[in-house]
Enzyme design. Sequence first.
Site, PDB file in Angstrom:
ATOM      1  N   ARG A 173      52.290  36.191  56.733  1.00 22.28           N
ATOM      2  CA  ARG A 173      50.950  35.933  57.256  1.00 22.28           C
ATOM      3  C   ARG A 173      51.089  34.955  58.415  1.00 22.28           C
ATOM      4  NH1 ARG A 173      50.690  39.632  54.553  1.00 22.28           N
ATOM      5  NH2 ARG A 173      49.276  40.144  52.821  1.00 22.28           N
ATOM      6  N   ASN A 214      48.371  37.249  41.564  1.00 23.64           N
ATOM      7  CA  ASN A 214      48.044  38.652  41.275  1.00 23.64           C
ATOM      8  C   ASN A 214      49.236  39.354  40.628  1.00 23.64           C
ATOM      9  OD1 ASN A 214      45.735  37.972  42.745  1.00 23.64           O
ATOM     10  ND2 ASN A 214      46.453  38.978  44.608  1.00 23.64           N
ATOM     11  N   GLY A 246      45.400  35.284  44.418  1.00 25.21           N
ATOM     12  CA  GLY A 246      46.421  34.805  45.338  1.00 25.21           C
ATOM     13  C   GLY A 246      47.613  35.719  45.161  1.00 25.21           C
ATOM     14  N   ASP A 247      48.412  35.920  46.174  1.00 28.73           N
ATOM     15  CA  ASP A 247      49.411  36.998  46.121  1.00 28.73           C
ATOM     16  C   ASP A 247      50.327  36.920  44.903  1.00 28.73           C
ATOM     17  OD1 ASP A 247      50.784  34.761  47.268  1.00 28.73           O
ATOM     18  OD2 ASP A 247      52.207  36.107  48.256  1.00 28.73           O
ATOM     19  N   ASP A 294      50.939  43.306  45.723  1.00 28.48           N
ATOM     20  CA  ASP A 294      51.157  42.378  44.612  1.00 28.48           C
ATOM     21  C   ASP A 294      51.201  43.136  43.291  1.00 28.48           C
ATOM     22  OD1 ASP A 294      50.679  40.572  46.706  1.00 28.48           O
ATOM     23  OD2 ASP A 294      48.571  40.327  46.124  1.00 28.48           O
ATOM     24  N   ARG A 312      42.019  26.740  52.990  1.00 28.18           N
ATOM     25  CA  ARG A 312      43.119  26.421  52.079  1.00 28.18           C
ATOM     26  C   ARG A 312      44.056  25.330  52.591  1.00 28.18           C
ATOM     27  NH1 ARG A 312      46.642  31.923  52.230  1.00 28.18           N
ATOM     28  NH2 ARG A 312      47.539  31.042  50.324  1.00 28.18           N
ATOM     29  N   LYS A 338      58.599  48.561  50.626  1.00 25.08           N
ATOM     30  CA  LYS A 338      57.305  49.234  50.576  1.00 25.08           C
ATOM     31  C   LYS A 338      56.935  49.716  51.979  1.00 25.08           C
ATOM     32  CE  LYS A 338      56.051  45.380  48.804  1.00 25.08           C
ATOM     33  NZ  LYS A 338      55.314  44.205  48.296  1.00 25.08           N
TER      34      LYS A 338
END
Length: 323
Positions: A182, A51, A47-48, A273, A121, A240
């Site tokens: 997301r 991680n 999971g983000d 992540d 989920r 990023k």
Amino acid sequence: MSIVDTKQRMVIFGECMVELRSTQRESSVSTRDENTDNNLMAKSFAGDTYNTAVYLKRCLPSSSISYLTAIGADFLSDELLFKMGEHEINTDLVFRSSSRNLGLYMIRNDNEGERTFAYWRNQSAATQTLNIMKGTEFACDWFYLSGISIAILDDEQRATLFELISSLKAKGSKIAFDPNYRARLWSSQEDAKYWTGKAYAEADLAFPGADDHLMLFGHTNADEIFSYLADKQIEEIVMKNGAVGVHILRQQEQCIVPVERVEQVVDTTAAGDAFNGGYMAARLAGRKPVESASYGAKVAATVITYPGAIISGDAFTNHIPSL
């Protein structure tokens, strides 16, 4: 911003799910017997924000990392707790639900390592974390969350989350945030913009992604992103921007740090992540932002040469020195 203490406690909030991935990369279109080994799946947990927690701890073993989430009372949740112990992630803020289980996702990669996901989920225990932990108090030096951490909650829990953040800040905690947008997790784009903006306004350290901002806000370059964030009073912004590099804005000074070149990408899952984990680990260890970005980029470049979100400890330590 001072991040020079490996003993500081960081609490990372979000959801860890069961990850299922094919044991053999599938080509785009081919005819296969449904009984062949191509249909075998490998199981792990990811999971983000989870991680990020794992990679931060691996990069800086002396750090104190607690994961805040809710899991079920089922055997998979038990396995996750055991795995967290293996990764030396503190589980003092992992809460149990008697009526809900872990979320699950399946991943498929193309020949360039790019991935597509299928999720189960919506009814996971993590979506009720703020309700389950009601009344629990804790202190930390850093609190880290993502846009996904917020998106999986209902509006009432989102409000409770920001009350928690305000309480932590009043006690001296710093906030780190990655928007990690997301679209499928949000009821509307406007909803996502509102809550993302609130999180940015609380952040001391932010990790905006060029792709996230393009999809959510329509920002097409670093200048537009930095302009949007200008009134948020964020001490350190680490943007990023894919192959272009990492743009850092701190104390009105801006620079670009190149990313690591990777000859063969296997799986881009968890690249961002892993970068965040490496970057924060380096900053906690007293490294400057530019050096931290280079270190984070090396962590990400290593992770994407292996399948799955969490690569093996041996594969990691063979490429990445601890700080």
